[in-house]
Design a protein around this motif. Structure first.
Motif, PDB file in Angstrom:
ATOM      1  N   MET A   1      -4.372  10.339   5.267  1.00 38.63           N
ATOM      2  CA  MET A   1      -3.646   9.068   5.276  1.00 38.63           C
ATOM      3  C   MET A   1      -4.254   8.087   6.275  1.00 38.63           C
ATOM      4  O   MET A   1      -4.339   6.881   6.005  1.00 38.63           O
ATOM      5  CB  MET A   1      -2.166   9.324   5.582  1.00 38.63           C
ATOM      6  CG  MET A   1      -1.436   9.999   4.429  1.00 38.63           C
ATOM      7  SD  MET A   1       0.242  10.529   4.847  1.00 38.63           S
ATOM      8  CE  MET A   1       1.101   8.953   4.835  1.00 38.63           C
TER       9      MET A   1
ATOM     10  N   ALA B   1       1.666   5.195  -0.288  1.00 42.28           N
ATOM     11  CA  ALA B   1       1.131   6.555  -0.133  1.00 42.28           C
ATOM     12  C   ALA B   1       1.882   7.488  -1.074  1.00 42.28           C
ATOM     13  O   ALA B   1       3.110   7.517  -1.089  1.00 42.28           O
ATOM     14  CB  ALA B   1       1.294   7.021   1.305  1.00 42.28           C
TER      15      ALA B   1
ATOM     16  N   GLU C   1      -5.878   4.313   5.284  1.00 39.72           N
ATOM     17  CA  GLU C   1      -5.571   3.027   5.917  1.00 39.72           C
ATOM     18  C   GLU C   1      -6.832   2.377   6.465  1.00 39.72           C
ATOM     19  O   GLU C   1      -7.021   1.153   6.345  1.00 39.72           O
ATOM     20  CB  GLU C   1      -4.540   3.219   7.042  1.00 39.72           C
ATOM     21  CG  GLU C   1      -3.122   3.417   6.544  1.00 39.72           C
ATOM     22  CD  GLU C   1      -2.088   3.300   7.645  1.00 39.72           C
ATOM     23  OE1 GLU C   1      -0.960   2.866   7.330  1.00 39.72           O
ATOM     24  OE2 GLU C   1      -2.400   3.653   8.812  1.00 39.72           O
TER      25      GLU C   1
ATOM     26  N   ILE D   1       6.158   5.352   1.484  1.00 36.56           N
ATOM     27  CA  ILE D   1       5.702   6.710   1.171  1.00 36.56           C
ATOM     28  C   ILE D   1       6.569   7.259   0.048  1.00 36.56           C
ATOM     29  O   ILE D   1       7.788   7.288   0.150  1.00 36.56           O
ATOM     30  CB  ILE D   1       5.797   7.637   2.400  1.00 36.56           C
ATOM     31  CG1 ILE D   1       4.846   7.173   3.504  1.00 36.56           C
ATOM     32  CG2 ILE D   1       5.477   9.084   2.003  1.00 36.56           C
ATOM     33  CD1 ILE D   1       4.982   7.963   4.800  1.00 36.56           C
TER      34      ILE D   1
ATOM     35  N   SER E   1       7.388  14.225   5.219  1.00 33.73           N
ATOM     36  CA  SER E   1       7.138  12.815   4.908  1.00 33.73           C
ATOM     37  C   SER E   1       8.133  11.917   5.622  1.00 33.73           C
ATOM     38  O   SER E   1       7.845  10.753   5.913  1.00 33.73           O
ATOM     39  CB  SER E   1       7.231  12.576   3.398  1.00 33.73           C
ATOM     40  OG  SER E   1       6.282  13.351   2.703  1.00 33.73           O
TER      41      SER E   1
ATOM     42  N   SER F   1      -2.495   5.062  -2.931  1.00 32.22           N
ATOM     43  CA  SER F   1      -3.374   6.122  -2.432  1.00 32.22           C
ATOM     44  C   SER F   1      -2.729   7.460  -2.764  1.00 32.22           C
ATOM     45  O   SER F   1      -1.622   7.757  -2.307  1.00 32.22           O
ATOM     46  CB  SER F   1      -3.588   5.986  -0.924  1.00 32.22           C
ATOM     47  OG  SER F   1      -4.366   4.832  -0.637  1.00 32.22           O
TER      48      SER F   1
ATOM     49  N   SER G   1       6.838  10.789  -1.901  1.00 25.52           N
ATOM     50  CA  SER G   1       6.298  12.146  -1.843  1.00 25.52           C
ATOM     51  C   SER G   1       7.111  13.083  -2.717  1.00 25.52           C
ATOM     52  O   SER G   1       8.281  12.819  -3.029  1.00 25.52           O
ATOM     53  CB  SER G   1       6.319  12.674  -0.401  1.00 25.52           C
ATOM     54  OG  SER G   1       7.611  13.134  -0.050  1.00 25.52           O
TER      55      SER G   1
ATOM     56  N   PHE H   1       0.196   1.283   5.294  1.00 26.54           N
ATOM     57  CA  PHE H   1       1.127   1.744   4.253  1.00 26.54           C
ATOM     58  C   PHE H   1       2.440   0.966   4.347  1.00 26.54           C
ATOM     59  O   PHE H   1       2.941   0.680   5.442  1.00 26.54           O
ATOM     60  CB  PHE H   1       1.401   3.246   4.394  1.00 26.54           C
ATOM     61  CG  PHE H   1       0.250   4.104   3.963  1.00 26.54           C
ATOM     62  CD1 PHE H   1      -0.187   4.082   2.651  1.00 26.54           C
ATOM     63  CD2 PHE H   1      -0.400   4.920   4.882  1.00 26.54           C
ATOM     64  CE1 PHE H   1      -1.257   4.874   2.249  1.00 26.54           C
ATOM     65  CE2 PHE H   1      -1.469   5.707   4.493  1.00 26.54           C
ATOM     66  CZ  PHE H   1      -1.903   5.681   3.170  1.00 26.54           C
TER      67      PHE H   1
ATOM     68  N   HIS I   1       0.874  -1.179   0.000  1.00 33.00           N
ATOM     69  CA  HIS I   1       0.000   0.000   0.000  1.00 33.00           C
ATOM     70  C   HIS I   1       0.908   1.225   0.000  1.00 33.00           C
ATOM     71  O   HIS I   1       1.608   1.481   0.986  1.00 33.00           O
ATOM     72  CB  HIS I   1      -0.918  -0.003   1.222  1.00 33.00           C
ATOM     73  CG  HIS I   1      -1.926   1.103   1.214  1.00 33.00           C
ATOM     74  ND1 HIS I   1      -2.765   1.366   2.295  1.00 33.00           N
ATOM     75  CD2 HIS I   1      -2.268   2.025   0.263  1.00 33.00           C
ATOM     76  CE1 HIS I   1      -3.541   2.390   2.003  1.00 33.00           C
ATOM     77  NE2 HIS I   1      -3.258   2.809   0.782  1.00 33.00           N
TER      78      HIS I   1
END
Length: 447
Positions: free
Chosen positions: A98, A9, A102, A112, A121, A40, A114, A109, A7
């Protein structure tokens, strides 16, 4: 809450040409990850609407609209005010969405990714015990400048010698946030914090290629954990970027009837707007020399043109509100690209071997312009920094003689070849870096 699938982010900076390259990166990564991977995407509503309307059917991406900092009932601001309101709303706006993602997916997650601007982050990733991958959407040259913010600010000279740069730089080339009177303002503070925290990123990803700035990249690698140039994304993703209906204005058909390397293509991006006096100066220069041109100019700019220019220039030029830029730059008839020096435009010019005339406005554009003229030697800056009739005529003339114009074209063709080598499927440097990136994303499961 499961950790059995990936997952990821994705945290976007919603202004300028930042969010769209992050989406392009996702599209490039997706085929190399398990089919049940969840992405996501966290971005403001306005920015999400803009980028996803152009790329529908993103079934593997869940879109989340984060708060843009504008209080309910207030008018939506524009420009600097909008950016500052957004920055003041961070990082809480991201944290809130965020948590929602979840809970909605039931999956923690695992990574990440970003925009590098969003330095906080690193704190999110540390709390979650997952990798932070920072994505710098511009070139290694401008990133390096930010990492040396404190050194630059301690220098009271007009000329700068910065580690990693092969030539002396001017203080006037520096991004305004680096030389701002105070680093406490929203944008200067965000970028300075980025510079101070970027070493915490498990990897820094750039939309560039190592061979463009080898000395700067070597210096970056001495300061950061992993530096992964994976571009130019415009080459490796060009097939998905092309739209069968993208030439509604007939540009390509018109170019087919022009002589090789004879056409000037002018475009200053979607954010910048030329002052009326400069629009008039360009028009006068084009009309004086009768140079074939394609000019991407929005309606408010068209209204500024000299009276009758639109009609008089139809026999040798085209003015359109939106241009299929990649297809235009790839065409054999285009001889020079007049640009604002945004990083995407610079990379596209290099990727298709078109030399440039630079008229920078803000951000990293002055730095990019300096690199084009003085380091890579693939173009020139407009004399005095603004378009005048005489300066434009002189600049355009450079590219249509057999002297300097030939050298500039040869230099940009050389960089084009290096860019193509970098994205070769067998052992290109960008391909090898991309493999490292995929493994970093794929192999981590949160604990």
């Amino acid at each position: 809450m499961t950790t059995s699938q990936l997952h990821i982010a994705l945290l976007a900076f919603p202004f300028g040409s930042h969010a769209a390259p992050l989406l392009t990166l996702v599209q490039k990564i997706t085929p190399f990850l398990p089919s049940n991977t969840i992405f996501s995407f966290f971005n403001t509503s306005n920015s999400n609407t803009s980028i996803f309307s152009k790329t529908p059917n993103q079934e593997n991406i869940k879109i989340y609209n984060i708060w843009d900092g504008v209080k309910q009932g207030n008018e939506t601001p524009i420009g600097r005010e909008a950016i500052e309101l957004f920055i003041h709303s961070t990082p809480t706006n991201f944290e809130t969405s965020m948590r929602e993602a979840e809970e909605e997916t039931g999956v923690k997650f695992s990574c990440i990714i970003s925009d590098a601007f969003l330095w906080f982050s690193s704190e999110f990733a540390n709390k979650m015990n997952v990798p932070w991958i920072a994505f710098w959407t511009a070139g290694s040259c401008s990133l390096s400048i930010h990492l040396y913010t404190d050194l630059i600010r301690s220098n009271d000279e007009t000329l700068l010698n910065i580690p990693g740069f092969s030539s002396t730089l001017k203080m006037s080339d520096m991004p305004p946030e680096v030389i701002a009177e105070s680093l406490k303002g929203p944008m200067p503070s965000m970028l300075h914090n980025m510079a101070l925290n970027l070493h915490k990123a498990n990897a820094l990803v750039l939309n560039s290629f190592e061979e463009l700035d080898p000395i700067i990249n070597k210096d970056l690698k001495s300061k950061l954990q992993k530096v992964l140039n994976i571009g130019p994304l415009v080459i490796s993703s060009s097939s998905s970027n092309k739209d069968a209906n993208s030439d509604e204005s007939g540009c390509i058909e018109w170019l087919d009837n022009q002589k090789e390397r004879s056409v000037v293509y002018l475009s200053f991006g979607t954010v910048t707007t030329l002052p009326p006096s400069e629009i008039i100066a360009i028009a006068q220069a084009l009309e004086d020399k009768k140079i074939p041109f394609i000019w991407s100019l929005r309606d408010n700019g068209v209204k500024t043109l000299p009276k009758g220019f639109f009609e008089r220039s139809k026999e040798y030029g085209k003015i359109i509100s939106w241009a299929p830029q990649l297809e235009i730059l790839a065409h054999r008839s285009v001889g020079v690209f007049v640009t604002h020096c945004g990083w995407n435009s610079i990379l596209e010019g290099i990727s298709y071997g078109v030399p440039m005339i630079c008229r920078p406005f803000f951000g990293d554009q002055k730095m990019n312009s300096r690199m084009v003229e003085s380091v890579w030697q693939i173009g020139l800056q407009i004399e005095g920094g603004n378009f005048t009739k005489s300066g434009t005529i002189i600049a355009l003339g450079t590219f249509f003689d057999e002297g300097k114009g030939k050298v500039l074209r040869k230099n940009v063709e050389g960089l084009k070849e290096k860019a193509l080598e970098a994205v070769k499927l067998d052992n290109g440097s960008s391909i090898e870096n991309f493999k490292v990136l995929v493994e970093l994303i794929k192999c981590h499961k949160p604990t």
